[in-house]
Design a protein around this motif. Sequence first.
Motif, PDB file in Angstrom:
ATOM      1  N   GLN A   1       0.803  -1.227   0.000  1.00  8.53           N
ATOM      2  CA  GLN A   1       0.000   0.000   0.000  1.00  8.53           C
ATOM      3  C   GLN A   1       0.829   1.267   0.000  1.00  8.53           C
ATOM      4  O   GLN A   1       0.321   2.345  -0.289  1.00  8.53           O
ATOM      5  CB  GLN A   1      -0.877   0.013   1.256  1.00  8.53           C
TER       6      GLN A   1
ATOM      7  N   THR B   1       0.865   5.748  -6.531  1.00 11.48           N
ATOM      8  CA  THR B   1      -0.341   5.539  -7.319  1.00 11.48           C
ATOM      9  C   THR B   1      -0.708   6.877  -7.965  1.00 11.48           C
ATOM     10  O   THR B   1      -0.493   7.923  -7.362  1.00 11.48           O
ATOM     11  CB  THR B   1      -1.477   5.009  -6.417  1.00 11.48           C
TER      12      THR B   1
ATOM     13  N   GLN C   1      -5.320   5.617  -5.085  1.00  9.72           N
ATOM     14  CA  GLN C   1      -5.409   4.310  -4.421  1.00  9.72           C
ATOM     15  C   GLN C   1      -6.617   3.525  -4.925  1.00  9.72           C
ATOM     16  O   GLN C   1      -7.413   3.013  -4.142  1.00  9.72           O
ATOM     17  CB  GLN C   1      -5.471   4.481  -2.903  1.00  9.72           C
TER      18      GLN C   1
ATOM     19  N   TRP D   1      -6.863   0.740  -6.168  1.00  9.56           N
ATOM     20  CA  TRP D   1      -6.462  -0.648  -6.357  1.00  9.56           C
ATOM     21  C   TRP D   1      -7.143  -1.584  -5.369  1.00  9.56           C
ATOM     22  O   TRP D   1      -7.671  -1.174  -4.342  1.00  9.56           O
ATOM     23  CB  TRP D   1      -4.938  -0.793  -6.267  1.00  9.56           C
TER      24      TRP D   1
ATOM     25  N   VAL E   1      -7.405  -3.111 -10.514  1.00  8.82           N
ATOM     26  CA  VAL E   1      -7.468  -1.645 -10.485  1.00  8.82           C
ATOM     27  C   VAL E   1      -8.843  -1.202 -10.984  1.00  8.82           C
ATOM     28  O   VAL E   1      -9.404  -1.819 -11.900  1.00  8.82           O
ATOM     29  CB  VAL E   1      -6.299  -1.035 -11.293  1.00  8.82           C
TER      30      VAL E   1
ATOM     31  N   ARG F   1      -3.126   4.138 -15.615  1.00  9.19           N
ATOM     32  CA  ARG F   1      -3.983   3.202 -14.866  1.00  9.19           C
ATOM     33  C   ARG F   1      -3.224   1.948 -14.443  1.00  9.19           C
ATOM     34  O   ARG F   1      -3.229   1.544 -13.295  1.00  9.19           O
ATOM     35  CB  ARG F   1      -5.201   2.822 -15.724  1.00  9.19           C
TER      36      ARG F   1
ATOM     37  N   SER G   1      -0.712   2.424 -11.796  1.00  9.63           N
ATOM     38  CA  SER G   1      -1.242   2.738 -10.474  1.00  9.63           C
ATOM     39  C   SER G   1      -1.282   1.500  -9.592  1.00  9.63           C
ATOM     40  O   SER G   1      -1.454   1.615  -8.386  1.00  9.63           O
ATOM     41  CB  SER G   1      -2.662   3.294 -10.592  1.00  9.63           C
ATOM     42  N   ILE G   2      -1.170   0.333 -10.167  1.00  4.19           N
ATOM     43  CA  ILE G   2      -1.256  -0.880  -9.356  1.00  4.19           C
ATOM     44  C   ILE G   2       0.019  -1.720  -9.450  1.00  4.19           C
ATOM     45  O   ILE G   2       0.385  -2.412  -8.505  1.00  4.19           O
ATOM     46  CB  ILE G   2      -2.514  -1.708  -9.752  1.00  4.19           C
TER      47      ILE G   2
ATOM     48  N   ALA H   1       2.630  -1.410  -6.667  1.00  2.00           N
ATOM     49  CA  ALA H   1       2.135  -1.999  -5.415  1.00  2.00           C
ATOM     50  C   ALA H   1       2.245  -3.522  -5.462  1.00  2.00           C
ATOM     51  O   ALA H   1       2.641  -4.168  -4.484  1.00  2.00           O
ATOM     52  CB  ALA H   1       0.692  -1.577  -5.170  1.00  2.00           C
TER      53      ALA H   1
END
Length: 210
Positions: A40, A44, A49, A51, A115, A130, A133-134, A137
């Motif tokens: 976490q 992102t 967040q 995700w 996501v 997009r 963004s994951i 992590a």
Amino acid sequence: MLLELTPDELLSTTRAVRRRFDLTRPVEREVLQECLELAQQAPTASFAQNWHFVVVTDAGLRAALGELWRGVADGYLRRRAAAAAADPVLTRLGEGVRHLAEHIHEVPVHVIPCVEGRTDGKPAAAQAARWASIIPAAWSFMLAARARGLGSVWTTFHLRHEREAAELLGIPYDRVMQVALIPVAYTRGTDFKPGPRRPLDTLVHWDRWA
Ligand SMILES: Cc1cc2nc3c(=O)[nH]c(=O)nc-3n(C[C@H](O)[C@H](O)[C@H](O)COP(=O)(O)O)c2cc1C
């Protein structure tokens, strides 16, 4: 418990594990929770967040996901058979994929990073923001897992059947994209070596491409 690894050792020895999963040792939920908390902290886009991680431990669901995965892996292995016969690196990769295909349902945990927001048909810039963004992590999750003696491998085979997987797991397909299926288990032994990579100067460009 954490392995004694320097940050550089962690970064250079987090391998794609397919054959060295300990299929008999359960993975504690608290350990997965720790890895997810560390994940976490990854960056992102726009602090959204947006995700999710679907952590699959149910044996029936793993068997069903395994079926989807195996079908695509079989096709991949058939298509690559001729190339693999001529290349020892591809042969080894193929053997690993075949082994995992035969045992994927026995791997105690399947982690599916997701996501929010489908980008099907959107411009590359929207796609990049997009997916990215994951993905950091999910990779942090894999590094944190390795630090705890767990192995994992990033896989995308099951995405050919993303809609079926979404139905199995109750993921709202129309607004959530699955990014990967990451099998996770303790490894047999914890010694891993840096992987073979192209020479750095074939892929780094200082100031200009050429
Ligand atoms: C985007 C992506 C998709 C991948 N898809 C699969 C897959 O579907 N099945 C599989 O067995 N491995 C898959 N892999 C794992 C790669 O084969 C592996 O990361 C690569 O061979 C490097 O392994 P190494 O770090 O142990 O050298 C994927 C990796 C990435 C980054």
